[in-house]
Scaffold this motif. Structure first.
Motif, PDB file in Angstrom:
ATOM      1  N   GLY A  61     -86.748 -31.434 -29.865  1.00 27.49           N
ATOM      2  CA  GLY A  61     -87.255 -32.058 -28.650  1.00 27.49           C
ATOM      3  C   GLY A  61     -88.703 -32.483 -28.733  1.00 27.49           C
ATOM      4  O   GLY A  61     -89.278 -32.934 -27.744  1.00 27.49           O
ATOM      5  N   ASP A  62     -89.302 -32.374 -29.916  1.00 23.40           N
ATOM      6  CA  ASP A  62     -90.703 -32.749 -30.104  1.00 23.40           C
ATOM      7  C   ASP A  62     -90.763 -34.174 -30.638  1.00 23.40           C
ATOM      8  O   ASP A  62     -91.061 -34.420 -31.806  1.00 23.40           O
ATOM      9  N   HIS A  63     -90.471 -35.120 -29.762  1.00 17.79           N
ATOM     10  CA  HIS A  63     -90.373 -36.515 -30.173  1.00 17.79           C
ATOM     11  C   HIS A  63     -91.707 -37.090 -30.640  1.00 17.79           C
ATOM     12  O   HIS A  63     -91.738 -37.915 -31.554  1.00 17.79           O
ATOM     13  N   VAL A  64     -92.788 -36.645 -30.050  1.00 15.11           N
ATOM     14  CA  VAL A  64     -94.111 -37.133 -30.462  1.00 15.11           C
ATOM     15  C   VAL A  64     -94.399 -36.702 -31.895  1.00 15.11           C
ATOM     16  O   VAL A  64     -94.862 -37.500 -32.718  1.00 15.11           O
ATOM     17  N   ALA A  65     -94.116 -35.449 -32.227  1.00 16.79           N
ATOM     18  CA  ALA A  65     -94.356 -34.957 -33.587  1.00 16.79           C
ATOM     19  C   ALA A  65     -93.440 -35.639 -34.596  1.00 16.79           C
ATOM     20  O   ALA A  65     -93.801 -35.785 -35.763  1.00 16.79           O
ATOM     21  N   ALA A  66     -92.256 -36.068 -34.173  1.00 16.66           N
ATOM     22  CA  ALA A  66     -91.310 -36.720 -35.082  1.00 16.66           C
ATOM     23  C   ALA A  66     -91.762 -38.132 -35.457  1.00 16.66           C
ATOM     24  O   ALA A  66     -91.363 -38.655 -36.504  1.00 16.66           O
ATOM     25  N   LEU A  67     -92.596 -38.747 -34.638  1.00 19.79           N
ATOM     26  CA  LEU A  67     -93.026 -40.124 -34.904  1.00 19.79           C
ATOM     27  C   LEU A  67     -93.742 -40.264 -36.243  1.00 19.79           C
ATOM     28  O   LEU A  67     -93.456 -41.183 -37.015  1.00 19.79           O
ATOM     29  N   THR A  68     -94.689 -39.384 -36.525  1.00 19.96           N
ATOM     30  CA  THR A  68     -95.501 -39.501 -37.737  1.00 19.96           C
ATOM     31  C   THR A  68     -94.656 -39.434 -39.011  1.00 19.96           C
ATOM     32  O   THR A  68     -94.786 -40.306 -39.880  1.00 19.96           O
ATOM     33  N   PRO A  69     -93.780 -38.434 -39.160  1.00 15.40           N
ATOM     34  CA  PRO A  69     -92.977 -38.440 -40.394  1.00 15.40           C
ATOM     35  C   PRO A  69     -92.002 -39.618 -40.464  1.00 15.40           C
ATOM     36  O   PRO A  69     -91.793 -40.173 -41.538  1.00 15.40           O
ATOM     37  N   TYR A  70     -91.423 -40.026 -39.329  1.00 17.02           N
ATOM     38  CA  TYR A  70     -90.547 -41.203 -39.364  1.00 17.02           C
ATOM     39  C   TYR A  70     -91.333 -42.445 -39.790  1.00 17.02           C
ATOM     40  O   TYR A  70     -90.839 -43.264 -40.568  1.00 17.02           O
ATOM     41  N   GLU A  71     -92.560 -42.587 -39.310  1.00 16.99           N
ATOM     42  CA  GLU A  71     -93.383 -43.737 -39.706  1.00 16.99           C
ATOM     43  C   GLU A  71     -93.701 -43.701 -41.197  1.00 16.99           C
ATOM     44  O   GLU A  71     -93.691 -44.735 -41.870  1.00 16.99           O
ATOM     45  N   ALA A  72     -93.988 -42.499 -41.718  1.00 16.87           N
ATOM     46  CA  ALA A  72     -94.272 -42.369 -43.156  1.00 16.87           C
ATOM     47  C   ALA A  72     -93.037 -42.714 -43.987  1.00 16.87           C
ATOM     48  O   ALA A  72     -93.146 -43.395 -45.017  1.00 16.87           O
ATOM     49  N   VAL A  73     -91.865 -42.259 -43.545  1.00 14.64           N
ATOM     50  CA  VAL A  73     -90.630 -42.562 -44.263  1.00 14.64           C
ATOM     51  C   VAL A  73     -90.354 -44.064 -44.225  1.00 14.64           C
ATOM     52  O   VAL A  73     -90.014 -44.663 -45.248  1.00 14.64           O
ATOM     53  N   LEU A  74     -90.525 -44.672 -43.056  1.00 15.43           N
ATOM     54  CA  LEU A  74     -90.286 -46.103 -42.937  1.00 15.43           C
ATOM     55  C   LEU A  74     -91.211 -46.890 -43.868  1.00 15.43           C
ATOM     56  O   LEU A  74     -90.772 -47.800 -44.570  1.00 15.43           O
TER      57      LEU A  74
END
Length: 112
Positions: A72-85
């Protein structure tokens, strides 16, 4: 896994792959705190051994982002998803299915 670590070494891609498989089981069973610690440890080792843009490194990084999302920590998930993308765009291009899948997950998390 202990025998594999003794045979190949803790930083060997096969050992790291086995650790990753075990982490996924923890994640799928809902042990998110332990899974997060292990994802982070394996990610660090994987980055050291194979680099940031290796497909397996990117997959581990994306699974960490998915765990943060599941928690449920959507804000924290943004950074790793951006790095993966970013890594997938560099290595696979914009049209690759893995790149597009990561892009779609990221778009779901971003506020409108």
């Amino acid at each position: 896994m202990e025998a594999q670590g003794r045979l190949f070494g803790d930083g060997h891609p096969r050992t790291l792959g086995t650790r990753f498989d075990l982490i996924r089981v923890r994640h799928d069973r809902g042990d998110l705190a332990a899974a997060e610690r292990e994802y982070r440890a394996v990610l660090t080792a994987q980055q050291r051994v194979l680099g940031d843009d290796h497909p397996t490194t990117l997959t581990i990084h994306e699974r960490l982002a998915g765990l943060l999302h599941d928690r449920g920590d959507h804000v924290a998930a943004l950074t790793p998803y951006e790095a993966v993308l970013s890594g997938r765009r560099r290595t696979l291009g914009d049209d690759h299915p893995d790149t597009q899948s990561t892009q779609a997950r990221l778009e779901l998390l971003k506020p409108n």
